[in-house]
Design an enzyme around this catalytic site. Sequence first.
Site, PDB file in Angstrom:
ATOM      1  N   ARG A  49      45.499  53.107  28.594  1.00 29.45           N
ATOM      2  CA  ARG A  49      46.349  52.779  29.745  1.00 29.45           C
ATOM      3  C   ARG A  49      47.780  53.229  29.442  1.00 29.45           C
ATOM      4  NH1 ARG A  49      49.721  50.601  26.999  1.00 29.45           N
ATOM      5  NH2 ARG A  49      50.762  49.949  28.904  1.00 29.45           N
ATOM      6  N   GLY A  50      48.649  53.059  30.480  1.00 27.60           N
ATOM      7  CA  GLY A  50      49.997  53.599  30.368  1.00 27.60           C
ATOM      8  C   GLY A  50      49.965  54.991  30.972  1.00 27.60           C
ATOM      9  N   ALA A  51      50.928  55.268  31.878  1.00 25.15           N
ATOM     10  CA  ALA A  51      50.841  56.482  32.701  1.00 25.15           C
ATOM     11  C   ALA A  51      50.635  57.778  31.906  1.00 25.15           C
ATOM     12  CB  ALA A  51      52.066  56.565  33.603  1.00 25.15           C
ATOM     13  N   ASP A 242      55.242  54.203  36.300  1.00 23.66           N
ATOM     14  CA  ASP A 242      53.920  54.732  36.670  1.00 23.66           C
ATOM     15  C   ASP A 242      54.009  55.797  37.742  1.00 23.66           C
ATOM     16  OD1 ASP A 242      53.296  51.887  35.520  1.00 23.66           O
ATOM     17  OD2 ASP A 242      51.494  53.129  35.349  1.00 23.66           O
ATOM     18  N   LYS A 253      54.894  48.276  35.970  1.00 24.97           N
ATOM     19  CA  LYS A 253      54.106  47.042  35.843  1.00 24.97           C
ATOM     20  C   LYS A 253      54.714  45.882  36.614  1.00 24.97           C
ATOM     21  CE  LYS A 253      50.970  46.602  34.303  1.00 24.97           C
ATOM     22  NZ  LYS A 253      49.757  46.704  35.162  1.00 24.97           N
TER      23      LYS A 253
HETATM   24  O1  MRU Z   1      48.376  48.706  33.843  1.00 25.81           O
HETATM   25  P1  MRU Z   1      48.986  49.508  32.731  1.00 25.81           P
HETATM   26  O2  MRU Z   1      48.932  48.804  31.406  1.00 25.81           O
HETATM   27  O3  MRU Z   1      48.430  50.909  32.668  1.00 25.81           O
HETATM   28  O4  MRU Z   1      50.518  49.624  33.134  1.00 25.81           O
HETATM   29  C1  MRU Z   1      51.372  50.347  32.298  1.00 25.81           C
HETATM   30  C2  MRU Z   1      52.785  50.348  32.728  1.00 25.81           C
HETATM   31  O5  MRU Z   1      53.146  49.790  33.741  1.00 25.81           O
HETATM   32  C3  MRU Z   1      53.733  51.146  31.891  1.00 25.81           C
HETATM   33  O6  MRU Z   1      55.005  50.556  31.869  1.00 25.81           O
HETATM   34  C4  MRU Z   1      53.846  52.564  32.458  1.00 25.81           C
HETATM   35  O7  MRU Z   1      52.585  53.131  32.648  1.00 25.81           O
HETATM   36  C5  MRU Z   1      54.649  53.462  31.597  1.00 25.81           C
HETATM   37  S1  MRU Z   1      53.843  53.855  30.085  1.00 25.81           S
HETATM   38  C6  MRU Z   1      54.846  54.929  29.224  1.00 25.81           C
END
Ligand code: MRU
Length: 355
Positions: A49-51, A242, A253
């Site tokens: 996970r994480g963009a 994201d 998030k």
């Molecule tokens: O639901 P997730 O854990 O994928 O959400 C992740 C986030 O909101 C991060 O802050 C975002 O993707 C940036 S990661 C460099």
Amino acid sequence: MTVDTIHWEGSRPGFARIIDQTLLPTETKLLDLKTVEQMFDAIKRLAVRGAPAIGVAAGFGVLLGIQAHADKQADDVLGRTKETCAWLARARPTAVNLFWALERMQARATRDHAAKKSGKEIVDGLFDEAQRIWREDGEICRKIGAIGAELLKDGATVLTHCNAGALATADYGTALAPIYVARDQGKTIKVFADETRPLLQGARLTAWELFESKIDVTLITDSMAGRVMFEGRIDAVFVGADRIAKNGDTANKIGTYSVAVLAKEHGIPFYVCAPLSTFDEKIAHGDQIPIEERGAEEITEGFGKRTAPVGVKVYNPAFDVTPARLIRGIITEVGIIERPTTARVEAALKKGGRL
Ligand code: MRU
């Protein structure tokens, strides 16, 4: 932190290896993903996970779906690539890096097909493209880190939300990259990490990776962010993103918007750290960003413990949008977009070759 969040193992046929983030911080288990279905599932259930990491996963996912078909005709390989991309695009809706990576993979196959390459050569090209997405992401993290670290004086304290660190990318992260780079430069940086209800990416992931990296991290619940700001403990807020609309409105998030409002009230600079691949040049304003809604059980019985009455109504948006007016700057690999506006975002996208 040199955590190996995601990489490709072997050549072809090969597979993707990820850390199963659903098990952290109690178990550090690597997961080998050998089919595109397994990759889809890993993205959907947040094992990866994480963009930016989702973008890398998408590239590898296409490879998993196509690598067994290198002996097929070029038309067939292109058709399968398009189908695989369309299917993977359904894994999660908000992080635009997923769609950005899939478009990039599809464009590569289309280009190679138009150049009359064979099925095998098209698959070779896809292999190359997926590896590039992974490698470039690591390089971009370092650039964001170097630019962001200039904002951090020795002894500074940063508040962050969710996890935009090594576990969310192929290297140092986005929001945590300036902290790692500042540390490498010999500065002492302290971090307050919001736990980030309901899935606790702050507690499970950010606190884990900073703690493992011996960076001074203090975990707080989301509702304590206002208090630590009021007490004068926070110098800056750094968060990831994201999806960023063309005017700078930023989806991240759930809870990020509240942190931005609090930062404004306390006169604390609020920075978004993100690669240009997180900008959606097709979306003018944040209200056009699709927001993922997730299951009620994440709130009513998170991590297996029921904490709400059976049958109670639940609303669980996984992201919110912080308006550009609350953002002091967006730290990208081509520089900081100060007090973002459409014109300034466009200028950065042009500089990075995205427009
Ligand atoms: O639901 P997730 O854990 O994928 O959400 C992740 C986030 O909101 C991060 O802050 C975002 O993707 C940036 S990661 C460099």
